[in-house]
Design a protein around this motif. Structure first.
Motif, PDB file in Angstrom:
ATOM      1  N   LYS A  66      18.462  35.927  59.245  1.00  0.00           N
ATOM      2  CA  LYS A  66      17.347  35.050  59.581  1.00  0.00           C
ATOM      3  C   LYS A  66      16.727  34.535  58.290  1.00  0.00           C
ATOM      4  N   VAL A  67      16.538  33.224  58.230  1.00  0.00           N
ATOM      5  CA  VAL A  67      15.931  32.617  57.050  1.00  0.00           C
ATOM      6  C   VAL A  67      14.434  32.928  57.094  1.00  0.00           C
ATOM      7  N   GLY A  81      22.181  28.958  39.931  1.00  0.00           N
ATOM      8  CA  GLY A  81      21.509  30.257  39.896  1.00  0.00           C
ATOM      9  C   GLY A  81      20.074  30.233  40.394  1.00  0.00           C
ATOM     10  N   ASP A  82      19.483  29.036  40.588  1.00  0.00           N
ATOM     11  CA  ASP A  82      18.125  28.961  41.140  1.00  0.00           C
ATOM     12  C   ASP A  82      18.136  29.477  42.574  1.00  0.00           C
ATOM     13  N   VAL A  83      17.064  30.172  42.967  1.00  0.00           N
ATOM     14  CA  VAL A  83      16.950  30.693  44.328  1.00  0.00           C
ATOM     15  C   VAL A  83      16.560  29.549  45.259  1.00  0.00           C
ATOM     16  N   LEU A  84      17.369  29.345  46.301  1.00  0.00           N
ATOM     17  CA  LEU A  84      17.122  28.283  47.272  1.00  0.00           C
ATOM     18  C   LEU A  84      16.334  28.782  48.478  1.00  0.00           C
ATOM     19  N   LEU A  85      16.657  30.005  48.924  1.00  0.00           N
ATOM     20  CA  LEU A  85      16.018  30.546  50.124  1.00  0.00           C
ATOM     21  C   LEU A  85      16.199  32.044  50.166  1.00  0.00           C
ATOM     22  N   ILE A  86      15.431  32.666  51.061  1.00  0.00           N
ATOM     23  CA  ILE A  86      15.545  34.106  51.285  1.00  0.00           C
ATOM     24  C   ILE A  86      16.133  34.300  52.681  1.00  0.00           C
ATOM     25  N   LEU A  87      17.208  35.081  52.760  1.00  0.00           N
ATOM     26  CA  LEU A  87      17.894  35.360  54.013  1.00  0.00           C
ATOM     27  C   LEU A  87      17.746  36.848  54.309  1.00  0.00           C
ATOM     28  N   ALA A  89      18.811  40.058  56.266  1.00  0.00           N
ATOM     29  CA  ALA A  89      19.945  40.603  57.009  1.00  0.00           C
ATOM     30  C   ALA A  89      19.861  42.117  56.925  1.00  0.00           C
ATOM     31  N   MET A  90      19.910  42.782  58.056  1.00  0.00           N
ATOM     32  CA  MET A  90      19.830  44.242  58.126  1.00  0.00           C
ATOM     33  C   MET A  90      18.598  44.755  57.383  1.00  0.00           C
ATOM     34  N   LYS A  91      17.468  44.086  57.586  1.00  0.00           N
ATOM     35  CA  LYS A  91      16.163  44.435  57.016  1.00  0.00           C
ATOM     36  C   LYS A  91      16.130  44.367  55.493  1.00  0.00           C
ATOM     37  N   MET A  92      17.063  43.628  54.905  1.00  0.00           N
ATOM     38  CA  MET A  92      17.069  43.433  53.455  1.00  0.00           C
ATOM     39  C   MET A  92      16.838  41.964  53.165  1.00  0.00           C
ATOM     40  N   GLN A  93      16.066  41.677  52.129  1.00  0.00           N
ATOM     41  CA  GLN A  93      15.791  40.311  51.706  1.00  0.00           C
ATOM     42  C   GLN A  93      16.854  39.921  50.679  1.00  0.00           C
ATOM     43  N   ASN A  94      17.662  38.906  51.004  1.00  0.00           N
ATOM     44  CA  ASN A  94      18.739  38.461  50.115  1.00  0.00           C
ATOM     45  C   ASN A  94      18.404  37.093  49.545  1.00  0.00           C
ATOM     46  N   ALA A 110      15.640  26.028  58.477  1.00  0.00           N
ATOM     47  CA  ALA A 110      14.185  26.078  58.386  1.00  0.00           C
ATOM     48  C   ALA A 110      13.742  27.532  58.451  1.00  0.00           C
ATOM     49  N   ASN A 111      12.504  27.790  58.083  1.00  0.00           N
ATOM     50  CA  ASN A 111      11.953  29.145  58.160  1.00  0.00           C
ATOM     51  C   ASN A 111      12.081  29.678  59.585  1.00  0.00           C
ATOM     52  N   GLY A 112      12.525  30.921  59.705  1.00  0.00           N
ATOM     53  CA  GLY A 112      12.634  31.561  61.004  1.00  0.00           C
ATOM     54  C   GLY A 112      13.950  31.311  61.731  1.00  0.00           C
ATOM     55  N   GLN A 113      14.783  30.456  61.197  1.00  0.00           N
ATOM     56  CA  GLN A 113      16.051  30.114  61.853  1.00  0.00           C
ATOM     57  C   GLN A 113      17.104  31.182  61.590  1.00  0.00           C
ATOM     58  N   GLY A 114      17.879  31.502  62.616  1.00  0.00           N
ATOM     59  CA  GLY A 114      18.999  32.415  62.459  1.00  0.00           C
ATOM     60  C   GLY A 114      20.230  31.647  62.006  1.00  0.00           C
ATOM     61  N   VAL A 115      21.069  32.295  61.211  1.00  0.00           N
ATOM     62  CA  VAL A 115      22.302  31.669  60.739  1.00  0.00           C
ATOM     63  C   VAL A 115      23.474  32.606  60.983  1.00  0.00           C
ATOM     64  N   LYS A 116      24.644  32.004  61.083  1.00  0.00           N
ATOM     65  CA  LYS A 116      25.885  32.751  61.265  1.00  0.00           C
ATOM     66  C   LYS A 116      26.672  32.686  59.961  1.00  0.00           C
ATOM     67  N   PRO A 117      27.584  33.629  59.730  1.00  0.00           N
ATOM     68  CA  PRO A 117      28.383  33.595  58.504  1.00  0.00           C
ATOM     69  C   PRO A 117      29.162  32.286  58.404  1.00  0.00           C
ATOM     70  N   GLY A 118      29.142  31.675  57.239  1.00  0.00           N
ATOM     71  CA  GLY A 118      29.883  30.448  56.990  1.00  0.00           C
ATOM     72  C   GLY A 118      29.141  29.185  57.383  1.00  0.00           C
ATOM     73  N   GLU A 119      27.971  29.308  58.026  1.00  0.00           N
ATOM     74  CA  GLU A 119      27.194  28.137  58.419  1.00  0.00           C
ATOM     75  C   GLU A 119      26.634  27.453  57.166  1.00  0.00           C
ATOM     76  N   VAL A 120      26.747  26.129  57.101  1.00  0.00           N
ATOM     77  CA  VAL A 120      26.250  25.373  55.953  1.00  0.00           C
ATOM     78  C   VAL A 120      24.723  25.320  56.037  1.00  0.00           C
ATOM     79  N   MET A 121      24.074  25.892  55.011  1.00  0.00           N
ATOM     80  CA  MET A 121      22.611  25.921  54.994  1.00  0.00           C
ATOM     81  C   MET A 121      22.043  24.794  54.137  1.00  0.00           C
TER      82      MET A 121
END
Length: 125
Positions: A66-67, A81-87, A89-94, A110-121
């Motif tokens: 979840k974004v 290397g700039d941070v684009l967003l925080i994702l 997953a499994m209660k960890m901030q990536n 957008a904030n609060g949106q769920g994503v699947k592996p490989g989805e273009v963000m």
């Protein structure tokens, strides 16, 4: 059939429960018990396909999650290397970082949106 693990007085039991939903229908003064099928959640809409132009770099979700915070927007200039967003997953901030330097051409999340592996963000160009 749903499965539950229930603990009663310190003893744990595995329980299977068959769900049956019934409704009472009244027509012209008489009533009847009518079985009702359980509601099924509608599938979430599939992510719209994203066209990546030659020379552009797609930022894809490395895992489902979840974004929680989007740090850049379309038109921002970023360096590799700039941070684009925080994702989350499994209660960890990536921290999801830019794989290339350039301009943010698309933020597909957008904030609060769920994503699947490989989805273009995002797309960096």
């Amino acid at each position: 059939m749903r499965k539950f693990r229930v603990t009663v007085n310190g003893v744990t039991y595995n329980v299977k429960v068959q769900e049956e939903i019934k409704s009472v229908a009244a027509v012209a003064g008489s009533q009847a018990v009518v079985p009702v099928a359980p509601a099924v959640a509608a599938p979430s809409p599939a992510a719209a396909p994203v066209d990546i132009a030659a020379g552009d770099t797609a930022v894809k979700a490395p895992m489902p999650g979840k974004v929680t915070k989007v740090l850049v927007k379309k038109g921002d200039r970023v360096k590799k290397g700039d941070v684009l967003l925080i994702l989350e997953a499994m209660k960890m901030q990536n921290e999801i970082t830019s794989p290339a330097s350039g301009c943010v051409k698309l933020m597909n999340i957008a904030n609060g949106q769920g994503v699947k592996p490989g989805e273009v963000m995002a797309v960096i160009g």
